[in-house]
Design a protein around this motif. Structure first.
Motif, PDB file in Angstrom:
ATOM      1  N   ARG A   1       8.218  23.581  24.182  1.00 29.98           N
ATOM      2  CA  ARG A   1       7.181  22.995  25.029  1.00 29.98           C
ATOM      3  C   ARG A   1       5.928  23.878  25.049  1.00 29.98           C
ATOM      4  NH1 ARG A   1      10.002  21.344  29.967  1.00 29.98           N
ATOM      5  NH2 ARG A   1      10.431  23.570  30.051  1.00 29.98           N
ATOM      6  N   THR A   2       6.120  25.182  24.931  1.00 29.40           N
ATOM      7  CA  THR A   2       5.019  26.124  25.062  1.00 29.40           C
ATOM      8  C   THR A   2       4.935  27.026  23.829  1.00 29.40           C
ATOM      9  OG1 THR A   2       6.404  27.823  26.078  1.00 29.40           O
ATOM     10  CG2 THR A   2       5.429  26.174  27.550  1.00 29.40           C
TER      11      THR A   2
ATOM     12  N   ALA B   1       7.887  28.296  21.004  1.00 32.66           N
ATOM     13  CA  ALA B   1       7.731  28.269  19.551  1.00 32.66           C
ATOM     14  C   ALA B   1       7.885  29.659  18.958  1.00 32.66           C
ATOM     15  CB  ALA B   1       6.369  27.684  19.189  1.00 32.66           C
ATOM     16  N   GLU B   2       7.333  30.666  19.625  1.00 31.99           N
ATOM     17  CA  GLU B   2       7.430  32.029  19.106  1.00 31.99           C
ATOM     18  C   GLU B   2       8.850  32.562  19.200  1.00 31.99           C
ATOM     19  OE1 GLU B   2       4.427  34.325  21.065  1.00 31.99           O
ATOM     20  OE2 GLU B   2       2.822  33.528  19.780  1.00 31.99           O
TER      21      GLU B   2
ATOM     22  N   LEU C   1       5.423  28.040  12.842  1.00 34.83           N
ATOM     23  CA  LEU C   1       5.707  27.781  14.255  1.00 34.83           C
ATOM     24  C   LEU C   1       4.823  28.615  15.176  1.00 34.83           C
ATOM     25  CD1 LEU C   1       9.560  27.516  13.967  1.00 34.83           C
ATOM     26  CD2 LEU C   1       8.107  25.778  15.016  1.00 34.83           C
ATOM     27  N   ARG C   2       4.335  29.733  14.694  1.00 34.27           N
ATOM     28  CA  ARG C   2       3.450  30.576  15.500  1.00 34.27           C
ATOM     29  C   ARG C   2       1.982  30.134  15.421  1.00 34.27           C
ATOM     30  NH1 ARG C   2       6.703  34.850  13.166  1.00 34.27           N
ATOM     31  NH2 ARG C   2       8.072  35.763  14.756  1.00 34.27           N
ATOM     32  N   SER C   3       1.673  29.241  14.492  1.00 37.45           N
ATOM     33  CA  SER C   3       0.279  28.867  14.270  1.00 37.45           C
ATOM     34  C   SER C   3      -0.271  28.036  15.419  1.00 37.45           C
ATOM     35  CB  SER C   3       0.142  28.087  12.960  1.00 37.45           C
ATOM     36  OG  SER C   3       0.727  26.808  13.083  1.00 37.45           O
ATOM     37  N   ASP C   4      -1.586  28.137  15.622  1.00 35.04           N
ATOM     38  CA  ASP C   4      -2.233  27.349  16.685  1.00 35.04           C
ATOM     39  C   ASP C   4      -2.049  25.852  16.444  1.00 35.04           C
ATOM     40  OD1 ASP C   4      -3.112  29.660  17.900  1.00 35.04           O
ATOM     41  OD2 ASP C   4      -5.094  29.610  16.949  1.00 35.04           O
TER      42      ASP C   4
ATOM     43  N   ILE D   1       2.901  20.577  19.279  1.00 35.09           N
ATOM     44  CA  ILE D   1       4.106  20.491  20.116  1.00 35.09           C
ATOM     45  C   ILE D   1       3.799  19.851  21.462  1.00 35.09           C
ATOM     46  CG2 ILE D   1       5.717  21.910  21.464  1.00 35.09           C
ATOM     47  CD1 ILE D   1       5.836  23.810  19.032  1.00 35.09           C
ATOM     48  N   GLY D   2       2.662  20.214  22.049  1.00 33.58           N
ATOM     49  CA  GLY D   2       2.336  19.700  23.381  1.00 33.58           C
ATOM     50  C   GLY D   2       1.414  18.508  23.393  1.00 33.58           C
TER      51      GLY D   2
END
Length: 267
Positions: free
Chosen positions: A95-96, A100-101, A55-58, A64-65
């Motif tokens: 959304r951002t 996610a983080e 979830l932290r990955s680019d 997500i967006g």
């Protein structure tokens, strides 16, 4: 008196709060994660960490967006037996990168204990119920289920899968084939084929097998990108023109249980 009563009813109707409209999202995603007794504490910790890192990955943040609406709704639920499901993170709008983080941070808070039995059918039914009335309206609805063994309790897995898919939900699978915490009597060497034939379903459904825990985070990242973006996966598609589901005994898990304990447990 009748006029007064009508006036009061009309006033109450005007004063009643409007029912909130569901929030539109690109996808409503249920992450169903196995914590059955065959999972070791290390495996359960790897699963939480793998989802958090993904979830932290680019790649996942970008996914997500990237949809038409630009936001998704996600919940994280751990499951085991027919009535053993635990919502770790309830439905949340992502959304951002910060969203996610924050979700990832909450996943790293504690790891629960392993629970008895393996009911994929129970997990699917619970995931479907969680989608109903969650306050979101997704262009797609997806249940993503991971597990290290076949269904061995609760309703038949194919019945549950067909009911969920029939309601318009796609089911994807992440079969865990590492054998670390699984006793030999519960091991299915071709668990990926079991998932393909008996668990997944719906347009574009897919299976991504994990054969080594070192590959888990990468598999989760790839899976989430496919689910969030909604592109056609290139891994074991479940349904397309001319495709035939592989033949498999979808009662394999129940039969393992019967051989081990000398009794049926199909419900």
């Amino acid at each position: 008196m009748r006029c007064i009563a009508l006036f009061i009813l009309s006033a109450l109707a005007l004063a009643a709060p409007a029912r909130a409209q569901p929030v539109e999202v690109d996808v409503e995603l249920v992450l169903m994660v196995d914590v059955s007794r065959s999972m070791s504490p290390r495996e359960m910790e790897i699963q939480r960490r793998g989802y958090a890192d993904a979830l932290r990955s680019d790649e996942v943040v970008d996914a997500i967006g990237s949809g038409l609406i630009g936001q998704v709704a996600v919940t994280f639920i751990e499951w085991a037996g027919a009535h053993s499901q635990n919502t770790i993170i309830d439905w949340r709008l992502l959304r951002t990168r910060a969203d996610a983080e924050a979700f990832a941070d909450d996943l790293r808070i504690g790891v629960g204990r392993a629970l008895r039995r393996t009911s994929i059918s129970g997990a699917l039914a619970h995931g479907s119920a969680s989608l109903a009335g969650n306050g979101y309206a997704g262009l797609r609805r997806v249940i993503d289920i991971s597990g290290d063994g076949p269904n061995n309790t609760g309703p038949l897995v194919t019945d549950a899968r067909d009911a969920v898919v029939g309601s318009g939900i796609v089911v994807n699978g992440l079969p865990l084939m590492t054998q670390e915490g699984t006793g030999s009597r519960w091991h299915l060497a071709d668990l990926d084929l079991y998932y393909e034939a008996c668990v997944i379903g719906g347009p574009g459904a897919f299976v991504i097998p994990v054969t080594d825990w070192d590959d888990f985070a990468g598999a989760v990242r790839r899976k989430l990108v496919l689910e969030l973006v909604g592109r056609d996966p290139m891994i074991v598609p479940a349904q397309f023109e001319g495709y035939e589901t592989p033949s498999y005994d979808c009662l394999a898990g129940e039969k393992m249980w019967r051989r081990s304990f000398g009794r049926d447990n199909f419900r």
